[in-house]
Design a protein around this motif. Structure first.
Motif, PDB file in Angstrom:
ATOM      1  N   TYR A 212     -90.474-106.502  81.437  1.00 41.41           N
ATOM      2  CA  TYR A 212     -91.726-105.779  81.897  1.00 41.41           C
ATOM      3  C   TYR A 212     -93.035-106.197  80.881  1.00 41.41           C
ATOM      4  CZ  TYR A 212     -95.381-102.500  83.184  1.00 41.41           C
ATOM      5  OH  TYR A 212     -96.858-101.853  83.467  1.00 41.41           O
ATOM      6  N   TRP A 213     -92.564-106.032  79.628  1.00 37.42           N
ATOM      7  CA  TRP A 213     -93.506-106.315  78.219  1.00 37.42           C
ATOM      8  C   TRP A 213     -93.795-107.511  78.341  1.00 37.42           C
ATOM      9  CZ3 TRP A 213     -96.509-102.122  78.182  1.00 37.42           C
ATOM     10  CH2 TRP A 213     -95.966-100.754  78.324  1.00 37.42           C
TER      11      TRP A 213
ATOM     12  N   ARG B  42     -93.673 -98.430  85.675  1.00 35.14           N
ATOM     13  CA  ARG B  42     -93.482 -99.791  85.094  1.00 35.14           C
ATOM     14  C   ARG B  42     -92.103-100.306  85.850  1.00 35.14           C
ATOM     15  NH1 ARG B  42     -92.198 -96.756  80.494  1.00 35.14           N
ATOM     16  NH2 ARG B  42     -89.939 -97.264  79.499  1.00 35.14           N
TER      17      ARG B  42
END
Length: 361
Positions: free
Chosen positions: A17-18, A326
């Motif tokens: 995700y990041w 997220r």
């Protein structure tokens, strides 16, 4: 899922995700839409041991998911509209279908107020034996047994269990061990074993089912809501592939008949219990079609790319151990599933290469 494996999955998902790789790849992997799967919707439970946590989300999180989808201009549609869009010749707006499995009372008392306030459609798949109390939510009963006993004893098939369950760690290990035994034995022995364990450990399975599951008046209350679709989910919630074809057919057909008799519902959509590739496959898909259902949803992971067989639709489980927006964004991007398929293909190629290499020696 053990704490260690869940931590590993979370670490991998967070790193993905990041990195924002999912945002770049989503146009290629995100497909046309997705079907989200929920079970329990209830307030956060107290204490450190939460059996079957993966089946729980809070009403607040459900509301947050709905608001986030709407903010992203992702349409929340019913199954009929989803199938129309999948059959369309040109791509439209992305969409999500909200589904709830089994027939838990909190789908009415906790989820429904959130869904009604947001005016979004949803589907509840009802296992009619759980409503009639002729079947038991055995996974919840096992969780209750482990939660309230310092040691777990019992017999599953030919295996005798004697497990410590004093600490949280012991309880988590004991629950995993018991469920592993129960999901590898015969389906009928599974239910007998749970009944025996409940009696030994002072858990009243009927009382627990009464507290957890809808009754027929509540099913009718949901059915009266114009936002709701009621789908069939068999009678006894058996893994269909593990029972013979005649019995599997009856489980599917009689659940639909019972829904009509008891709630006036004509169930056109079906969810396979457990729904993994090992629990439902081509035989079950063919039965769903022969019986006149219009769709069949699995628990096989994935987004909807278009072209899926209507009786083998994938879903995304909204896991109670991953209650953060997220993770919803990441899963809707389709990237984790594309990576999963890639790893499986690589393993298959590697296996073939190993065999080929060995055959030349």
């Amino acid at each position: 899922m053990t704490g260690l494996s869940k931590l590993g999955i979370k670490t991998a998902l967070n790193a993905l995700y990041w990195s924002r790789a999912h945002e770049i790849a989503a146009p290629l992997t995100g497909g046309l839409g997705a079907i989200l799967m929920f079970h329990h919707v209830r307030s956060a439970r107290h204490g450190r041991f939460h059996p079957n946590r993966h089946l729980d989300v809070t009403p607040d999180f459900l509301g947050a998911v709905i608001r986030h989808l709407q903010q992203r201009d992702i349409d929340i549609v019913d199954l009929d509209e989803a199938m129309r869009r999948l059959a369309g010749s040109t791509p439209g707006r992305r969409f999500v279908v909200l589904t709830f499995d089994d027939g838990y009372r909190n789908n009415l008392t906790e989820a429904y107020p959130v869904l009604k306030a947001a005016a979004v459609p949803f589907t509840v798949y009802v296992a009619t034996g759980l409503i009639d109390r002729t079947a038991i939510p055995w996974w919840d009963i096992v969780g209750e047994i482990v939660a309230h006993n310092p040691r777990i004893c019992g017999r599953v098939g030919d295996s005798e269990l004697d497990l410590p369950a004093g600490s949280v760690r012991e309880k988590e290990a004991a629950l995993e061990a018991v469920i592993r035994q129960l999901t590898t034995c015969d389906e009928d022995e599974q239910r007998r074993a749970v009944a025996r364990m409940a009696a030994i450990h002072g858990v009243n399975a009927r009382t627990l089912a009464n507290s957890l599951m809808l009754d027929w008046e509540e099913v009718r209350a949901i059915a009266r809501c114009p936002l709701a679709t009621i789908g069939a989910h068999t009678v006894g919630h058996y893994a269909l592939s593990r029972i013979d074809a005649g019995r599997a057919r009856l489980e599917m057909e009689e659940s639909r008949i019972r829904l009509f008799e008891a709630a006036g519902v004509t169930a056109r959509h079906f969810a396979y219990p457990y729904g993994s590739a090992s629990a439902a496959g081509p035989r079950e898909y063919a039965l769903a079609e022969e019986l006149g259902f219009e769709t069949g949803v699995t628990t096989q992971r994935g987004v909807l790319q278009g072209g899926e067989a209507p009786f083998a639709l994938p879903r995304i489980s909204v896991n109670g151990g991953f209650q953060a927006i997220r993770y919803i964004d990441l899963l809707l991007s389709g990237v984790p599933f594309a990576l999963e398929r890639g790893v499986k293909r690589l393993r298959g190629i590697t296996s073939v290469a190993v065999v080929a290499s060995a055959s030349t020696r």
